[in-house]
Design a protein around this motif. Structure first.
Motif, PDB file in Angstrom:
ATOM      1  N   PRO A 141       0.999  -1.339   0.060  1.00 34.16           N
ATOM      2  CA  PRO A 141       0.085   0.125  -0.201  1.00 34.16           C
ATOM      3  C   PRO A 141       0.884   1.359  -0.041  1.00 34.16           C
ATOM      4  CG  PRO A 141       0.059  -1.051   2.081  1.00 34.16           C
ATOM      5  CD  PRO A 141       0.557  -1.939   1.245  1.00 34.16           C
ATOM      6  N   ARG A 142       0.411   2.197  -0.637  1.00 34.17           N
ATOM      7  CA  ARG A 142       1.168   3.467  -0.902  1.00 34.17           C
ATOM      8  C   ARG A 142       1.077   4.195   0.614  1.00 34.17           C
ATOM      9  NH1 ARG A 142      -2.439   6.147  -5.132  1.00 34.17           N
ATOM     10  NH2 ARG A 142      -3.817   4.734  -4.131  1.00 34.17           N
ATOM     11  N   PRO A 143       2.179   4.966   1.012  1.00 41.89           N
ATOM     12  CA  PRO A 143       2.414   5.613   2.333  1.00 41.89           C
ATOM     13  C   PRO A 143       1.366   6.839   2.282  1.00 41.89           C
ATOM     14  CG  PRO A 143       4.140   5.967   1.212  1.00 41.89           C
ATOM     15  CD  PRO A 143       3.505   5.046   0.438  1.00 41.89           C
ATOM     16  N   GLY A 144       1.052   7.440   3.265  1.00 44.11           N
ATOM     17  CA  GLY A 144       0.171   8.326   3.631  1.00 44.11           C
ATOM     18  C   GLY A 144       1.224   9.822   3.909  1.00 44.11           C
ATOM     19  N   ARG A 145       0.714  10.519   5.061  1.00 39.29           N
ATOM     20  CA  ARG A 145       1.208  11.967   5.135  1.00 39.29           C
ATOM     21  C   ARG A 145       2.645  11.768   6.052  1.00 39.29           C
ATOM     22  NH1 ARG A 145      -4.364  14.804   7.314  1.00 39.29           N
ATOM     23  NH2 ARG A 145      -5.559  14.477   5.352  1.00 39.29           N
ATOM     24  N   LEU A 146       2.869  10.775   6.577  1.00 43.09           N
ATOM     25  CA  LEU A 146       3.866  10.706   7.579  1.00 43.09           C
ATOM     26  C   LEU A 146       4.955  10.445   7.210  1.00 43.09           C
ATOM     27  CD1 LEU A 146       2.184   8.751  10.712  1.00 43.09           C
ATOM     28  CD2 LEU A 146       2.344  11.107  10.491  1.00 43.09           C
ATOM     29  N   SER A 147       6.084  11.310   7.629  1.00 40.12           N
ATOM     30  CA  SER A 147       7.459  11.128   7.095  1.00 40.12           C
ATOM     31  C   SER A 147       8.432  11.499   8.193  1.00 40.12           C
ATOM     32  CB  SER A 147       7.798  11.865   5.730  1.00 40.12           C
ATOM     33  OG  SER A 147       7.709  13.424   6.171  1.00 40.12           O
ATOM     34  N   PRO A 148       9.575  11.186   8.076  1.00 41.64           N
ATOM     35  CA  PRO A 148      10.727  11.700   9.371  1.00 41.64           C
ATOM     36  C   PRO A 148      10.388  13.254   9.476  1.00 41.64           C
ATOM     37  CG  PRO A 148      11.693   9.958   7.905  1.00 41.64           C
ATOM     38  CD  PRO A 148      10.428  10.091   7.268  1.00 41.64           C
ATOM     39  N   GLU A 149      10.496  13.762   8.089  1.00 41.53           N
ATOM     40  CA  GLU A 149      10.776  15.483   8.351  1.00 41.53           C
ATOM     41  C   GLU A 149       9.341  15.935   9.025  1.00 41.53           C
ATOM     42  OE1 GLU A 149      13.386  13.806   5.317  1.00 41.53           O
ATOM     43  OE2 GLU A 149      11.165  13.532   5.405  1.00 41.53           O
ATOM     44  N   SER A 150       8.012  15.413   8.546  1.00 42.17           N
ATOM     45  CA  SER A 150       6.800  15.933   9.231  1.00 42.17           C
ATOM     46  C   SER A 150       6.747  15.583  10.757  1.00 42.17           C
ATOM     47  CB  SER A 150       5.539  15.446   8.709  1.00 42.17           C
ATOM     48  OG  SER A 150       5.636  13.907   8.659  1.00 42.17           O
ATOM     49  N   VAL A 151       7.314  14.512  11.125  1.00 41.02           N
ATOM     50  CA  VAL A 151       7.442  13.756  12.428  1.00 41.02           C
ATOM     51  C   VAL A 151       8.246  14.717  13.443  1.00 41.02           C
ATOM     52  CG1 VAL A 151       7.977  12.135  13.950  1.00 41.02           C
ATOM     53  CG2 VAL A 151       6.638  11.446  12.226  1.00 41.02           C
ATOM     54  N   ASP A 152       9.453  14.993  12.509  1.00 43.67           N
ATOM     55  CA  ASP A 152      10.248  16.079  13.270  1.00 43.67           C
ATOM     56  C   ASP A 152       9.783  17.228  13.561  1.00 43.67           C
ATOM     57  OD1 ASP A 152      13.297  16.456  14.367  1.00 43.67           O
ATOM     58  OD2 ASP A 152      13.149  18.035  12.728  1.00 43.67           O
ATOM     59  N   ARG A 153       8.994  17.921  12.684  1.00 42.00           N
ATOM     60  CA  ARG A 153       8.516  19.348  12.717  1.00 42.00           C
ATOM     61  C   ARG A 153       7.343  19.169  13.795  1.00 42.00           C
ATOM     62  NH1 ARG A 153       8.585  19.120   7.202  1.00 42.00           N
ATOM     63  NH2 ARG A 153       6.480  18.430   7.092  1.00 42.00           N
ATOM     64  N   PHE A 154       6.685  18.020  13.929  1.00 41.59           N
ATOM     65  CA  PHE A 154       5.540  17.966  14.984  1.00 41.59           C
ATOM     66  C   PHE A 154       6.351  18.033  16.270  1.00 41.59           C
ATOM     67  CE2 PHE A 154       3.852  14.639  17.941  1.00 41.59           C
ATOM     68  CZ  PHE A 154       2.587  15.212  18.111  1.00 41.59           C
ATOM     69  N   LEU A 155       7.558  17.321  16.525  1.00 49.22           N
ATOM     70  CA  LEU A 155       8.095  16.918  17.696  1.00 49.22           C
ATOM     71  C   LEU A 155       8.630  18.626  18.211  1.00 49.22           C
ATOM     72  CD1 LEU A 155      10.043  13.759  17.423  1.00 49.22           C
ATOM     73  CD2 LEU A 155       7.921  14.164  18.812  1.00 49.22           C
ATOM     74  N   ARG A 156       9.075  19.139  17.254  1.00 54.68           N
ATOM     75  CA  ARG A 156       9.658  20.588  17.592  1.00 54.68           C
ATOM     76  C   ARG A 156       8.538  21.741  18.229  1.00 54.68           C
ATOM     77  NH1 ARG A 156      14.997  21.127  15.857  1.00 54.68           N
ATOM     78  NH2 ARG A 156      16.023  19.406  14.663  1.00 54.68           N
ATOM     79  N   HIS A 158       5.688  20.470  19.406  1.00 50.04           N
ATOM     80  CA  HIS A 158       4.896  19.932  20.473  1.00 50.04           C
ATOM     81  C   HIS A 158       5.586  20.383  22.115  1.00 50.04           C
ATOM     82  CE1 HIS A 158       2.500  17.185  23.098  1.00 50.04           C
ATOM     83  NE2 HIS A 158       1.856  17.107  22.131  1.00 50.04           N
ATOM     84  N   PRO A 159       4.877  20.810  23.001  1.00 45.65           N
ATOM     85  CA  PRO A 159       5.587  21.223  24.322  1.00 45.65           C
ATOM     86  C   PRO A 159       6.031  20.154  25.147  1.00 45.65           C
ATOM     87  CG  PRO A 159       2.994  21.095  24.409  1.00 45.65           C
ATOM     88  CD  PRO A 159       3.143  20.857  22.917  1.00 45.65           C
ATOM     89  N   HIS A 160       5.958  19.055  24.791  1.00 46.43           N
ATOM     90  CA  HIS A 160       6.397  17.721  25.058  1.00 46.43           C
ATOM     91  C   HIS A 160       7.273  17.006  24.297  1.00 46.43           C
ATOM     92  CE1 HIS A 160       4.131  19.007  28.686  1.00 46.43           C
ATOM     93  NE2 HIS A 160       2.926  18.415  28.092  1.00 46.43           N
ATOM     94  N   GLY A 161       7.711  17.511  23.348  1.00 43.61           N
ATOM     95  CA  GLY A 161       8.603  16.616  22.260  1.00 43.61           C
ATOM     96  C   GLY A 161       9.813  16.193  22.791  1.00 43.61           C
ATOM     97  N   ASP A 249       0.222  10.964  29.136  1.00 41.44           N
ATOM     98  CA  ASP A 249      -0.954  11.865  28.743  1.00 41.44           C
ATOM     99  C   ASP A 249      -0.214  13.038  28.309  1.00 41.44           C
ATOM    100  OD1 ASP A 249      -2.944  13.561  28.470  1.00 41.44           O
ATOM    101  OD2 ASP A 249      -3.992  13.203  30.499  1.00 41.44           O
ATOM    102  N   LEU A 250      -0.122  13.242  27.052  1.00 39.74           N
ATOM    103  CA  LEU A 250       0.884  14.185  26.342  1.00 39.74           C
ATOM    104  C   LEU A 250       0.096  15.282  26.176  1.00 39.74           C
ATOM    105  CD1 LEU A 250       2.856  11.876  24.185  1.00 39.74           C
ATOM    106  CD2 LEU A 250       3.886  13.065  25.807  1.00 39.74           C
ATOM    107  N   ALA A 251      -1.076  15.304  26.341  1.00 40.00           N
ATOM    108  CA  ALA A 251      -2.277  16.340  26.306  1.00 40.00           C
ATOM    109  C   ALA A 251      -2.047  17.457  27.504  1.00 40.00           C
ATOM    110  CB  ALA A 251      -3.601  16.204  25.876  1.00 40.00           C
ATOM    111  N   SER A 252      -1.730  16.649  28.661  1.00 37.09           N
ATOM    112  CA  SER A 252      -1.626  17.431  30.042  1.00 37.09           C
ATOM    113  C   SER A 252      -0.357  17.536  30.410  1.00 37.09           C
ATOM    114  CB  SER A 252      -2.781  16.781  30.824  1.00 37.09           C
ATOM    115  OG  SER A 252      -2.345  15.564  31.247  1.00 37.09           O
TER     116      SER A 252
END
Length: 815
Positions: A141-156, A158-161, A249-252
């Protein structure tokens, strides 16, 4: 082989043939077992606030569950995307659509995405079909939206990255311990990014077999390794299952207190952007048998080192320990890693030893020689400096290496101080060096002089004392140097020498080391007695053997026993160890005299005192005692013999004689043994009675207590002693009469009529009243109505033994 597809939803057309939740369509060949697994896996409930979502924008906000369950060998692995679609065909809310893919080797093809990379894959659909047969998906199956680059941006962003290494640690622990990690964040999109971050950092084989679900409405029921949910969902972790979960609980920002796994810490430094490249570097080091995080950690460290990154102490230790057993590595790879580690210059002696062994295995002679030289130098210097990181020495068996080490040892020993010298001697002992004996004695004398002048007279810490002990045990030359230093101290400071010997650790010398130095040996024995009081008597005997002539004086005794007196036990031990040839001065004889004047409180002390009397009355020792004490000891021995074979005349003499007040052995024999001897004496009642009246109130009461006990059973001994006390009743005190009354009560209660008749017959010449009373009780017992009232615990308050017991027969009773 393609990927089997399965659609599951609430629909009007499907495999069941009627409306409701069912498989809408499946690929040909899907097994019933796979269908059951998918049906259980894709169950879905939206958060309560989104149950009535109907508009496309609202449905987009509903959590998406991307889930994956790897199969075992030859089994189907399943990935599914579950999306909320709102209404079912009957317009009821709560419907969801699950699109599942199944294959035995789900991610095995080159270029196949990780299961988590199927998040938002264009392959997923949410629309049912009319045909119940679905074609297989021909390729990965073809991959979706996730990639190392998108995940790295997410972690940077996120307050608890920065907590990613701890999340990876929890996942590693869950894999090893069969637990579940629950991730809570604002949306399933955020949860999927966390899952992707974990999968990018994990070893690819582990990431491809990591079971997960990005959204569950009841996560506490799941046993997947990694599950997610949103804050609106109430997580019911009861006490029976909460130990099976790690909740992030990474939201709180509420997260468990977990130790950071070293592999997770290392991967956190690598980061998700370069993790894929990093893991490709490990191909050179893995064996293919890696299963646990601990298996993957050393190859990861090796890859880190190969990239020129500095290792911390934990990573270095793990890599060196792993290399020592990495038999799967080619020699060239093993040698390259060993040389790289040696150049790092961060290795301990233990680690250098491992590298040396590896260098020998790979035939790297140059590295072997360099490491061995460094080990010797660092080992000796580390021990001299008391460096906690210094390696423990090992026996050196190579002759050339031992020669080099011995030469270097001599150079270092020459210039060191006392503490350094002790440590260096310990190192040399363990390494099995064989230095020159004269050199050792000379340097040991210097070390001992410094110790005697400083260390020994002050506090010696236990660690250094242990080293001193080992050195003294292993090096006779050290003890010889210690003896020479002590001889000099005795000559220079004789008055302070006893104090010096008391402060000297006992382990540094043996008595045999002082064999030809009697004065030093005497000081040694005295100091030993102070440290070990149980050996004081032995030390005294050994000191006397050293003296010419062999004289025992009070000064020596006062030195060994500062209390100024002996117990009975100490006296027995001392006398038994002293040679009979010893001359006892008057001051020492007073010590023996004082023992015979000590109070004797119990039978154990009396036994010891009598043992002392036996010892002191032997021909070789009787002359040690003053005249009066000698008579005391001899009398005690004779009296003890008399009491062991009692005769009435001898007991009467013992009871009537007024013995000297300080003759404690005799007093104790009268007090402790005379009552029993009188009870067992085969005399007439009149003879026994005379002894009883002569023995004194305190001793007589002890005898009467024995009589009461003997009265429990009708024996000749009991009969004899009861008659004896009755015969003496007119001269008895009130207390003695009370005991007699108690004894007669016991007799009347417990003796049978025949026994009472015998006692009555023999009592008649002594007391007619008592005989009649006993005969009456015998008749009452035979009549069968006589019942005895339990006597009072106190002796009856009566003034005469003949007083009638108030238990007369009831009025009108027949006899």
């Amino acid at each position: 082989m393609g990927f089997q597809q399965m659609y599951y939803t609430s629909c009007e057309r499907g495999l069941t043939g009627y409306a409701g939740y069912q498989f809408n369509a499946v690929s040909e060949g899907v097994s019933a077992e796979t269908l059951r697994e998918v049906e259980a896996l894709v169950a879905y409930e939206p958060p309560q606030s989104l149950v009535y979502s109907d508009a496309p924008a609202d449905l987009e906000r509903c959590p998406v569950n991307l889930c994956f369950v790897p199969g075992g060998p030859g089994e189907i692995s399943v990935a599914a995307c579950v999306q909320y679609v709102g209404r079912d065909p009957s317009q009821r809310f709560g419907n969801y659509f699950a699109h599942a893919l199944g294959r035995t080797d789900f991610t095995g093809e080159d270029g196949a995405p990780l299961p988590i990379e199927l998040w938002r894959s264009p392959e997923w659909t949410r629309d049912p079909v009319t045909d119940t047969r679905l074609p297989e998906l021909p390729g990965p199956p073809r991959p979706g939206r996730l990639s190392p680059e998108s995940v790295d941006r997410f972690l940077r962003g996120h307050p608890h990255g920065d907590r990613l290494p701890w999340l990876v640690s929890a996942v590693l622990a869950a894999i090893a311990e069969d637990r579940t990690v629950l991730v809570i964040d604002a949306s399933s999109e955020a949860v999927a990014h966390w899952f992707a971050a974990v999968c990018y950092l994990l070893p690819p084989p582990v990431a491809r077999r990591l079971s997960f679900a990005t959204y569950l409405s009841r996560p506490e029921r799941s046993r997947l390794r990694l599950v997610g949910t949103v804050p609106e969902i109430h997580v019911g972790l009861g006490p029976d299952i909460q130990d099976a979960f790690h909740v992030f609980d990474l939201a709180s920002g509420r997260m468990p207190e977990l130790p950071e796994h070293p592999l997770a810490r290392l991967l956190g430094r690598v980061g998700v952007l370069t993790a894929q490249t990093f893991w490709s570097w490990t191909d050179e080091y893995v064996s293919g048998r890696e299963r646990t995080p601990e298996d993957w950690y050393p190859p990861a460290v090796a890859a880190t080192a190969s990239g020129g990154t500095a290792l911390d102490d934990e990573e270095l230790a793990a890599l060196v320990g792993w290399l020592d057993g990495a038999d799967h590595l080619p020699a060239s790879v093993l040698a390259a890693v060993a040389r790289d580690l040696y150049r790092s210059r961060q290795l301990s002696a233990d680690q250098l030893t491992v590298l040396s062994r590896i260098a020998r295995t790979t035939d790297d002679r140059d590295l072997v020689e360099r490491i061995q030289g460094e080990l010797l130098e660092s080992g000796m210097r580390g021990y001299m400096a008391d460096d906690p990181a210094a390696a423990e020495p090992v026996p050196i068996r190579d002759p050339e290496l031992r020669r080099q080490a011995t030469a270097r040892f001599g150079e270092l020993l020459r210039d060191c101080d006392d503490r350094q010298g002790v440590r260096l001697l310990q190192w040399a002992s363990t390494a099995r060096l064989d230095p020159d004996s004269d050199t050792l004695v000379r340097k040991s004398t210097e070390i001992a002089q410094q110790l005697l002048g400083r260390t020994v007279t002050s506090h010696v810490d236990e660690r250094f004392r242990a080293r001193l002990t080992r050195v003294a045990t292993n090096w006779p030359e050290f003890r010889e140097g210690m003896v020479l230093a002590l001889s000099e101290q005795l000559a220079e400071q004789p008055h302070h020498f006893p104090e010096l010997m008391r402060g000297l650790p006992s382990e540094l010398l043996r008595e045999k080391d002082l064999e030809h130095r009697p004065v030093l040996r005497e000081h040694y024995l005295i100091a030993r007695a102070e440290r070990d009081p149980e050996r004081t008597a032995n030390s005294l005997a050994r000191v006397l053997l050293l003296r010419e002539p062999c004289v025992l004086d009070g000064t020596l005794l006062r030195t060994l026993w500062p209390s100024g007196r002996w117990t009975h036990e100490e006296a027995v031990e001392v006398v038994s160890l002293l040679p009979s040839s010893v001359q006892v001065e008057e001051s020492a004889a007073k010590w023996l005299e004082s023992v015979f004047a000590r109070d004797i409180h119990d039978s154990d002390e009396l036994v010891l005192c009598l043992e002392l009397c036996d010892l002191m009355t032997s021909p070789g020792r009787i002359g040690w005692l003053p005249r009066d004490t000698r008579k005391c000891a001899e009398s005690a021995v004779k009296i003890a013999e008399l009491l062991s074979r009692p005769r009435a005349q001898g007991l009467l003499h013992l009871a009537e004689t007024r013995w000297p007040a300080l003759w404690q052995p005799v007093a104790a024999l009268r007090r402790q043994r005379l009552p029993r001897a009188l009870l067992e004496c085969p005399g007439t009642p009149q003879e026994i009675g005379r002894v009883f009246l002569a023995m004194g109130d305190r001793t007589s009461l002890g005898y009467l207590e024995l009589v009461c006990r003997a009265a429990e059973t009708p024996t000749p001994e009991a009969l004899r002693n009861i008659l004896a006390v009755v015969a003496a009743r007119r001269s008895m005190t009130i207390s003695q009469v009370q005991f007699l009354g108690r004894a007669l009560e016991i007799v009347e209660q417990k003796w049978r009529p025949d026994d009472l008749d015998v006692l009555a017959a023999q009592a008649r010449p002594i007391s007619t009243d008592l005989a009649e009373r006993l005969a009456r009780r015998s008749e009452e017992k035979r009549a069968g109505w006589f019942k005895w009232r339990r006597p009072s615990k106190r002796a009856p308050q009566t003034g005469a033994a003949e007083t009638e017991n108030p238990h007369d027969p009831p009025s009108g009773a027949e006899r």
